[in-house]
Design an enzyme around this catalytic site. Structure first.
Site, PDB file in Angstrom:
ATOM      1  N   GLU A 219      -5.486  -1.534  -7.098  1.00  0.00           N
ATOM      2  CA  GLU A 219      -5.060  -1.161  -5.756  1.00  0.00           C
ATOM      3  C   GLU A 219      -3.823  -0.285  -5.893  1.00  0.00           C
ATOM      4  OE1 GLU A 219      -4.134  -3.264  -1.430  1.00  0.00           O
ATOM      5  OE2 GLU A 219      -3.691  -4.340  -3.281  1.00  0.00           O
TER       6      GLU A 219
ATOM      7  N   ASN B 156      -5.172  -3.281   8.134  1.00  0.00           N
ATOM      8  CA  ASN B 156      -3.896  -3.426   7.432  1.00  0.00           C
ATOM      9  C   ASN B 156      -3.732  -2.296   6.426  1.00  0.00           C
ATOM     10  OD1 ASN B 156      -4.840  -6.700   7.723  1.00  0.00           O
ATOM     11  ND2 ASN B 156      -2.877  -6.073   8.539  1.00  0.00           N
TER      12      ASN B 156
ATOM     13  N   ASP C 154      -6.573 -11.624  -0.661  1.00  0.00           N
ATOM     14  CA  ASP C 154      -5.395 -10.817  -0.979  1.00  0.00           C
ATOM     15  C   ASP C 154      -4.234 -11.742  -1.337  1.00  0.00           C
ATOM     16  OD1 ASP C 154      -3.948  -8.520  -1.473  1.00  0.00           O
ATOM     17  OD2 ASP C 154      -3.484  -8.116   0.635  1.00  0.00           O
TER      18      ASP C 154
ATOM     19  N   ARG D 221      -8.189   8.318  20.942  1.00  0.00           N
ATOM     20  CA  ARG D 221      -8.358   9.768  20.706  1.00  0.00           C
ATOM     21  C   ARG D 221      -8.244  10.131  19.232  1.00  0.00           C
ATOM     22  NH1 ARG D 221      -5.506   9.996  25.629  1.00  0.00           N
ATOM     23  NH2 ARG D 221      -3.502  10.212  24.575  1.00  0.00           N
TER      24      ARG D 221
END
Length: 380
Positions: free
Chosen positions: A125, A215, A269, A223
């Site tokens: 990550e 997250n 996580d 929009r």
């Protein structure tokens, strides 16, 4: 040593229903499923109508018990893996967060030697993440995408790395996506400021997952839907941290309604304080405070979780009102499909690995099996 093991009188969590029955295990595989098949075994384990499900697969775990996989010793690595096995996880991806190249290389060197049966590979990550949405990742170690760095790491650890999270809008990122996808490594978008169009381009280029949806990314706007909107408007997998803090239960329900139960993956996580009491701990070279089980940096930024998979499963079921087979799929078959191992893992089926979790109606884990062997048995 017994050649066969029978699990008797279990509530078997199949893909679409829960049925009373037995499981016969032979040579680490599920040999038979059905009424009375346990009686054919050398050893019979009666589970008294507890639920028997495929072992949980967690694709994002940073550490536990005060240890982080980035700097954990071989003994500490095994202790972390044992801890999660006690909570029903039969396979996990060790997650390495943003760090200097030398630290990543050193950690991968240690992890490449791991023999623990729950070890399923590595999830990198970072370090190719967007600064504004980096979360708890140290700013000073973020890097722009580097094909040279990727090839250098994969030269030695190409068989260990299974998943890589990056910000696809960064310059050169799509080239990395192609390189990783060509090598059979799954690529996830996360810690990203990608626009809706940039995200769709990344999905077309090989990104198959959005890491911890909502997250570490630009919030959804009607929009400017961004990565969140693109994830909900496509067929990619999304992972969720279901602790009730990272994502509001109502948002979890929205995801379940939009994505169904075939493209949601539950993750923990989990970070190093997992399994410990509230308090102050070091994390990624920073200080975090754990209060009511929620880790945060001193500025209030969320810094992973202290979840375990059986709690994530229970929370998701309570948040969405889904059935047990539906939530179990999100913790087993879906991550197995993402990783391309669903021919061997992720569901109760004859011929698949006997990776199992047995839990009661309150989701208390009673047994965890990996490869047909009991790696955890609850002692009351």
């Amino acid at each position: 040593m017994a050649k066969t093991l029978g699990i008797k009188n279990g509530l078997l969590v199949r893909s679409d229903k829960v049925v009373l029955g037995d499981v016969l295990i032979r040579a680490g595989k599920i040999a038979k499923i059905g009424q009375g098949v346990a009686e054919e075994a050398d050893v019979v384990l009666s589970v008294n109508r507890c639920f028997v499900a495929p072992g949980f697969i967690d694709i994002q775990v940073n550490g536990a018990l005060g240890h982080d996989f980035l700097n954990a010793s071989p003994d500490e690595i095994d202790k972390i893996l044992d801890f999660f096995a006690r909570h029903g996880t039969a396979g996990l991806l060790v997650t390495l967060t943003t760090a200097p190249f030398e630290e990543l290389h050193s950690a991968l060197l240690r992890l490449a030697a791991v023999k623990h049966p729950a070890f399923g590979g590595v999830h990198l990550e970072g370090p190719f993440l967007a600064e504004a949405t980096r979360g708890a990742h140290p700013k000073e170690y973020l890097r722009l995408p580097s094909l040279e760095l990727v090839r250098l790491l994969l030269r030695d650890f190409g068989k260990v790395v299974k998943l890589w999270t990056l910000a696809p809008e960064l310059p050169g990122a799509l080239e990395l996506v192609k390189e990783l996808a060509d090598r059979g490594i799954q690529v996830a978008a996360g810690h990203s400021e990608a626009s809706y169009d940039e995200a769709l381009q990344a999905f077309s280029g090989g990104v198959s997952l959005v890491t911890h949806l909502f997250n570490g990314m630009r919030p959804f706007h009607h929009r400017h839907p961004g990565l969140c909107g693109a994830a909900l408007d496509s067929r990619v997998f999304v992972s969720l941290i279901c602790d009730g803090v990272h994502v509001h239960p109502a948002s979890v329900r929205v995801v379940a309604k939009v994505k169904g139960f075939s493209h949601v993956i539950l993750i923990t996580d989990a970070v190093s304080p997992t399994g410990l009491l509230d308090g102050e701990y070091p994390l990624f070279g920073q200080k975090i405070l754990v209060d009511s089980g929620i880790p945060r940096l001193t500025d209030g930024t969320l810094a992973g979780s202290t979840l375990t998979m059986e709690r994530a499963v229970k929370n998701f079921m309570e948040f969405t009102g889904c059935s047990l087979p539906e939530v179990v799929r999100c913790a087993t078959l879906n991550p197995a499909r993402l990783l391309g191992i669903d021919d061997k893992k992720g569901s109760l089926a004859v011929g698949k690995d006997a990776d199992l979790v047995i839990f009661d109606e309150d989701f208390n884990v009673q047994y965890t099996f990996i490869g047909g062997k009991i790696v955890y048995a609850r002692e009351d």
